[in-house]
Write a protein that holds these residues in place. Structure first.
Motif, mmCIF file in Angstrom:
data_model
loop_
_atom_site.group_PDB
_atom_site.id
_atom_site.type_symbol
_atom_site.label_atom_id
_atom_site.label_comp_id
_atom_site.label_asym_id
_atom_site.label_seq_id
_atom_site.Cartn_x
_atom_site.Cartn_y
_atom_site.Cartn_z
ATOM 1 N N ALA A 273 -42.094 69.276 83.267
ATOM 2 C CA ALA A 273 -42.011 70.558 82.559
ATOM 3 C C ALA A 273 -42.857 70.462 81.301
ATOM 4 N N GLU A 324 -38.689 67.095 84.015
ATOM 5 C CA GLU A 324 -37.850 68.293 84.047
ATOM 6 C C GLU A 324 -36.377 67.940 83.811
ATOM 7 N N VAL A 327 -35.149 68.069 80.188
ATOM 8 C CA VAL A 327 -35.315 69.272 79.362
ATOM 9 C C VAL A 327 -33.991 69.685 78.721
ATOM 10 N N ILE A 348 -40.447 77.195 77.762
ATOM 11 C CA ILE A 348 -40.305 76.108 78.738
ATOM 12 C C ILE A 348 -40.969 76.534 80.033
ATOM 13 N N GLU A 349 -41.841 75.705 80.538
ATOM 14 C CA GLU A 349 -42.450 75.974 81.849
ATOM 15 C C GLU A 349 -42.047 74.827 82.774
ATOM 16 N N ARG A 350 -41.197 75.158 83.739
ATOM 17 C CA ARG A 350 -40.709 74.114 84.651
ATOM 18 C C ARG A 350 -41.601 74.040 85.870
ATOM 19 N N GLN A 351 -41.228 73.155 86.798
ATOM 20 C CA GLN A 351 -41.947 73.014 88.072
ATOM 21 C C GLN A 351 -43.439 72.806 87.889
ATOM 22 N N ARG A 352 -43.734 71.832 87.075
ATOM 23 C CA ARG A 352 -45.119 71.408 86.895
ATOM 24 C C ARG A 352 -45.309 70.081 87.625
#
Ligand code: ADP
Ligand code: ASP
Ligand code: MG
Length: 418
Positions: A273, A324, A327, A348-352
């Motif tokens: 994330a 992730e 977080v 927050i930007e998840r699924q990276r």
């Protein structure tokens, strides 16, 4: 006086079997059959086992239900039990086949570690007991992933740490080879479960293997690669499901691929994330407070933006990437600090996912970076972050684009060709 290590003429192998390889009664029986044959062929063997597939995750999940902030010491006490199940079952399966076998915990072997619960490092392995068992014709079956600290407390080595147990035993016993049996046929140019055109390598150099492992190729734990190189342990990855020569991790600079092909593999790291904290990181004190928080929580971050204090840019934005799974812990902690730090909004930007081209002499080759971006661009994949070094070019993308990105890069860099 230590007893003689090897029976004259017989070879000593440390063989590690991962979770999938001992994941069911059928798998345990199949491994026991293989070990029995080798014993009848006169091999001396020390086994190192992981917990049965899924078991360590199950134990961590149980802990999370009781106390999401359980202490690292209690977590280690809990998760170290997974390996004790598989070693005892394997010992029973071998004994039923008439093989003398004995299951052993890290404490019984005396695998000494430091006191860093959850991520301990092996400092020393006593071999006297193992040597006496080998001299008596017993197959020792050692619980991977665990050790004891100077106070006698149970420690664990971090996820995937049984590889390191195996290498440490092989080093201490001066085994002829440390063999890591797993669910794929060796080390491939990339994860064969992501790209079926991935090619198994007969050999790979230690430096490239270490970089691959650090960047997410979980086929070997990075500590095990480092340890093997340091103690010059011959290390091989093989399938426990099919016969084959697997991949030898090679000393020196003689990896299979020549310098003409600079990129030797693609490593992948999922479930990441990015966190961006807007506003007011305009003083070094606040930046330090954030770093202190990350250190306290033992959260590793990457791609952290450097502190930039610009009077004409009041945004004071800091962003970084982390696992992730960490977080929520971090957000909890930041909530507490929010007032004193005067934090702005968090994004927050998840699924990276991180995709890394691994090889040698990469940094000087700007053309490689251009090509990487071009290949991703042609697939309409947006590279969100980039970093380069001598041994890697890494980029962060949306996890949903991962398979597409790996296949395109693997093809473009001709990794499927010898
Ligand atoms: P074990 O349970 O035996 O320790 P792991 O799951 O830890 O097995 O490691 C084996 C897995 O590593 C494979 O199933 C594969 O998905 C993954 N993997 C990632 N990168 C590579 C690679 N370059 N070569 C081989 N396997 C890889
Ligand atoms: N059982 C531990 C894990 O799942 C250690 C290992 O398998 O190597 O991480
Ligand atoms: Mg593993």
């Amino acid at each position: 006086m230590p007893q003689k290590r090897k029976l004259s003429g017989s070879k000593l192998f440390v063989k590690k079997f991962g979770g999938t390889s001992v994941g069911s009664i059928e798998r345990i029986e199949a491994v026991a059959e293989q070990i029995t044959k080798s014993a009848h062929n006169g091999e001396q063997q020390v086994l190192v086992l992981s917990a049965m597939a899924g078991e360590t995750n199950r134990l961590f999940a149980l802990a999370a239900q009781i106390n999401p902030r359980a202490s690292a010491r209690e977590l280690d006490m809990l998760v170290s039990t997974g390996e004790q199940v598989s070693i005892a079952l394997m010992s029973m399966a071998l004994q039923r086949r008439g093989i003398k076998a004995k299951s052993l915990t890290g404490d019984q072997v005396q695998i000494h570690t430091n006191s860093q619960f959850g991520r301990a490092s092996i400092e020393r392995v006593d071999t006297e007991y193992l040597q006496s068992l080998l001299a008596d014709g017993v197959v020792p079956i050692v619980a991977g992933f665990q050790g004891i600290d100077p106070q006698g407390e149970v420690t664990t080595l971090g996820r995937g740490g049984s590889d390191t147990t195996a290498v440490a035993l092989a080093a201490a016993l001066e085994a002829d080879e440390c063999q890591i049996f797993t669910d794929v046929a060796g080390v491939f140019t990339t994860d064969p479960n992501i790209d079926s055109s991935a090619r198994r390598l007969d050999v790979i150099g230690f430096d490239v293997m270490l970089e691959m492992a650090k960047l997410g190729a979980k086929v070997l734990h990075p500590d095990s690669v480092e340890y093997a190189e340091r103690f010059r342990v011959p290390l091989r990855v093989l399938s426990s499901f099919e016969a084959g020569q697997g991949t030898l991790i090679q000393f020196g600079d003689e990896s299979e691929l020549t310098i003409a092909s600079l990129v030797q593999g693609i490593a992948i790291n999922k479930a990441l994330a990015t966190l961006t904290i807007e506003g007011l990181f305009t003083t070094s004190e606040r930046y330090q407070a954030l770093l202190g928080c990350l250190t306290r929580l033992e959260i590793d971050v990457e791609f952290i933006s450097p502190l930039r204090i610009h009077e004409d840019d009041p945004s004071g934005r800091v962003s970084f990437m982390l696992a992730e799974a960490k977080v929520d812990t971090l957000l909890n902690e930041l909530e507490g600090l929010s007032e004193s730090l005067a934090l702005g909004p968090l994004i927050i930007e998840r699924q990276r996912a991180k995709v890394s081209l691994v090889g040698k002499g990469l940094q000087a080759k700007m053309g490689l970076l251009t090509k990487m971006l071009e290949v991703l661009g042609n697939e309409t994949i947006h590279a969100k972050l980039l970093t380069t070094s001598e041994s890697k070019l890494s980029t962060v993308i949306d996890e949903r684009d991962l398979h597409k990105a790996v296949r395109a890069l693997h093809h473009a860099f001709e990794l499927n060709k010898v």
